[in-house]
Design a protein around this motif. Structure first.
Motif, short mmCIF file in Angstrom:
data_model
loop_
_atom_site.label_atom_id
_atom_site.label_comp_id
_atom_site.label_asym_id
_atom_site.label_seq_id
_atom_site.Cartn_x
_atom_site.Cartn_y
_atom_site.Cartn_z
N LEU A 246 -38.16 28.30 67.55
CA LEU A 246 -38.82 28.32 66.25
C LEU A 246 -38.09 27.38 65.31
O LEU A 246 -36.91 27.60 64.99
CB LEU A 246 -38.83 29.74 65.67
CG LEU A 246 -39.38 30.85 66.56
CD1 LEU A 246 -39.25 32.21 65.86
CD2 LEU A 246 -40.84 30.58 66.93
N THR A 247 -38.77 26.32 64.84
CA THR A 247 -38.14 25.36 63.95
C THR A 247 -39.12 24.93 62.85
O THR A 247 -40.30 24.69 63.11
CB THR A 247 -37.68 24.09 64.71
OG1 THR A 247 -38.79 23.56 65.45
CG2 THR A 247 -36.56 24.41 65.67
N ASN A 248 -38.62 24.86 61.62
CA ASN A 248 -39.34 24.26 60.49
C ASN A 248 -40.68 24.93 60.19
O ASN A 248 -41.62 24.28 59.72
CB ASN A 248 -39.58 22.77 60.75
CG ASN A 248 -38.32 22.02 61.08
OD1 ASN A 248 -37.33 22.11 60.35
ND2 ASN A 248 -38.32 21.30 62.20
N ASN A 249 -40.78 26.23 60.46
CA ASN A 249 -42.04 26.94 60.23
C ASN A 249 -42.04 27.61 58.87
O ASN A 249 -41.00 27.96 58.31
CB ASN A 249 -42.25 27.98 61.33
CG ASN A 249 -42.34 27.37 62.70
OD1 ASN A 249 -43.25 26.60 62.98
ND2 ASN A 249 -41.39 27.69 63.58
N THR A 250 -43.25 27.81 58.34
CA THR A 250 -43.43 28.57 57.11
C THR A 250 -44.26 29.80 57.45
O THR A 250 -45.38 29.69 57.96
CB THR A 250 -44.17 27.74 56.04
OG1 THR A 250 -43.41 26.56 55.76
CG2 THR A 250 -44.36 28.55 54.77
N ILE A 251 -43.69 31.00 57.21
CA ILE A 251 -44.38 32.24 57.52
C ILE A 251 -44.51 33.02 56.22
O ILE A 251 -43.52 33.41 55.60
CB ILE A 251 -43.61 33.07 58.56
CG1 ILE A 251 -43.34 32.24 59.82
CG2 ILE A 251 -44.39 34.33 58.92
CD1 ILE A 251 -42.49 32.93 60.85
N GLY A 252 -45.74 33.22 55.76
CA GLY A 252 -45.95 33.86 54.47
C GLY A 252 -47.14 34.78 54.44
O GLY A 252 -48.01 34.73 55.31
N SER A 253 -47.15 35.64 53.43
CA SER A 253 -48.29 36.54 53.15
C SER A 253 -48.65 37.41 54.34
O SER A 253 -49.81 37.70 54.59
CB SER A 253 -49.51 35.73 52.70
OG SER A 253 -49.22 34.96 51.55
N SER A 254 -47.64 37.84 55.10
CA SER A 254 -47.90 38.77 56.20
C SER A 254 -48.16 40.15 55.61
O SER A 254 -47.56 40.54 54.60
CB SER A 254 -46.70 38.84 57.15
OG SER A 254 -46.39 37.57 57.67
N GLU A 255 -49.03 40.91 56.25
CA GLU A 255 -49.29 42.27 55.80
C GLU A 255 -48.04 43.13 55.96
O GLU A 255 -47.77 44.01 55.13
CB GLU A 255 -50.45 42.87 56.59
CG GLU A 255 -50.89 44.24 56.11
CD GLU A 255 -52.12 44.74 56.82
OE1 GLU A 255 -52.33 45.97 56.84
OE2 GLU A 255 -52.88 43.92 57.37
N MET A 256 -47.27 42.88 57.03
CA MET A 256 -46.03 43.63 57.24
C MET A 256 -44.83 42.71 57.09
O MET A 256 -44.38 42.47 55.98
CB MET A 256 -46.06 44.30 58.63
CG MET A 256 -47.15 45.37 58.75
SD MET A 256 -46.94 46.75 57.60
CE MET A 256 -45.51 47.55 58.28
N THR A 257 -44.31 42.15 58.19
CA THR A 257 -43.11 41.35 58.13
C THR A 257 -43.38 39.96 58.72
O THR A 257 -44.30 39.80 59.53
CB THR A 257 -41.96 41.99 58.92
OG1 THR A 257 -42.34 42.09 60.30
CG2 THR A 257 -41.67 43.39 58.38
N PRO A 258 -42.57 38.97 58.36
CA PRO A 258 -42.78 37.64 58.96
C PRO A 258 -42.41 37.60 60.44
O PRO A 258 -43.06 36.89 61.22
CB PRO A 258 -41.86 36.72 58.14
CG PRO A 258 -40.85 37.63 57.51
CD PRO A 258 -41.55 38.94 57.30
#
Length: 265
Positions: A246-258
């Motif tokens: 996993l590199t340079n990713n954007t994880i947002g607005s998850s209902e629970m956790t990223p």
């Protein structure tokens, strides 16, 4: 070898009321070939319907007043060039009307979404996706073989819900009756997949059905780079012997956790 069709200009059309539900404009049988340029196809179920190992090249087409402009009914080869008009159809999408891939196939760049119900890239399968394509999924997208979704710089590849009208228009043709939400579809499941899978500059949205992630790895180690993963139940879910890169990713607005990890076998 089956027939070879070469057609420049002209039209394939009908006024038969039954054709919209029962017949296809150009029916590409197994191993057949066609080169079509500047052709109008109208008033059929599928404008072009492709079966096993059909090879179709299209450019500057106008396919309208059909249910679907294009349909894959098995593994086929499609090349797309020029400026094509597909908008005036009941469903503005390329229908993926089969569920299992056990060889190599490429989805070429096209200006309308690809529509999947559920799909399984088997252990021997390799699915390659062209830059800027939109994949709309109703149920599941499983990878046991290899997925190559490597968008060029400045471009993306989109995986989203079939309810998502903001990308590729109103594919499920229900106006504003439905709106996309987390858990609309299962997400991209890497199941015991080899480590050759690559997702780069992809956007994954509205997935995570059954309390899982937009991307899930089950004993699998794909490379996920420079992706945007948002509006899913969980961003990335990892289970078993998984070691994704996993590199340079954007994880947002998850209902629970990223990110979530499970040590269940």
């Amino acid at each position: 070898e089956k027939g070879i069709l070469k057609m420049t200009g002209g039209s394939v059309s009908t006024t038969d009321a039954n054709s919209l539900n029962s017949y296809d404009g150009i029916y590409m049988q197994n191993n057949s070939k066609a080169t079509l340029s500047g052709v109008i196809i109208q008033n059929y179920n599928d404008g072009i319907s492709m079966y096993t190992n059909a090879n179709v090249s299209i450019s500057n087409m106008n396919i309208n007043s059909c249910n679907y402009p294009l349909s894959y009914n098995d593994v086929a080869s499609l090349s797309v060039g020029g400026t094509n008009s597909f908008m005036a159809n009941n469903y503005v999408a390329v229908r993926i009307n089969f569920n299992s891939l056990n060889t190599g196939m490429t989805l070429p760049v096209i200006n309308i979404p690809y529509l999947f119900s559920w799909f399984d890239v088997q252990a021997a399968g390799v699915l390659t996706i062209g830059s800027n394509n939109i994949l709309k999924v109703q149920n599941a997208f499983n990878v046991e073989g290899t997925l190559i979704a490597n968008a060029a710089k400045g471009k993306n590849i989109y995986f989203t819900s079939y309810k998502d009208d903001n990308l590729g228009g109103d594919t499920n043709k229900d106006g504003t009756t439905t709106a996309p939400d987390s858990q609309d579809w299962s997400g991209i499941y890497f199941n015991n997949a080899n480590s050759n899978s690559l997702m780069r500059r992809c956007v994954v949205s509205y997935a995570g059905y059954n309390n899982k992630g937009g991307i899930c790895t089950f004993n699998a180690s794909p490379t996920i780079d420079s992706c945007s993963i948002s509006n899913n139940y969980i961003g990335i879910y990892m289970q078993g012997i998984s070691n994704p890169v996993l590199t340079n990713n954007t994880i947002g607005s998850s209902e629970m956790t990223p990110l979530a990890m499970s040590f269940e076998a």
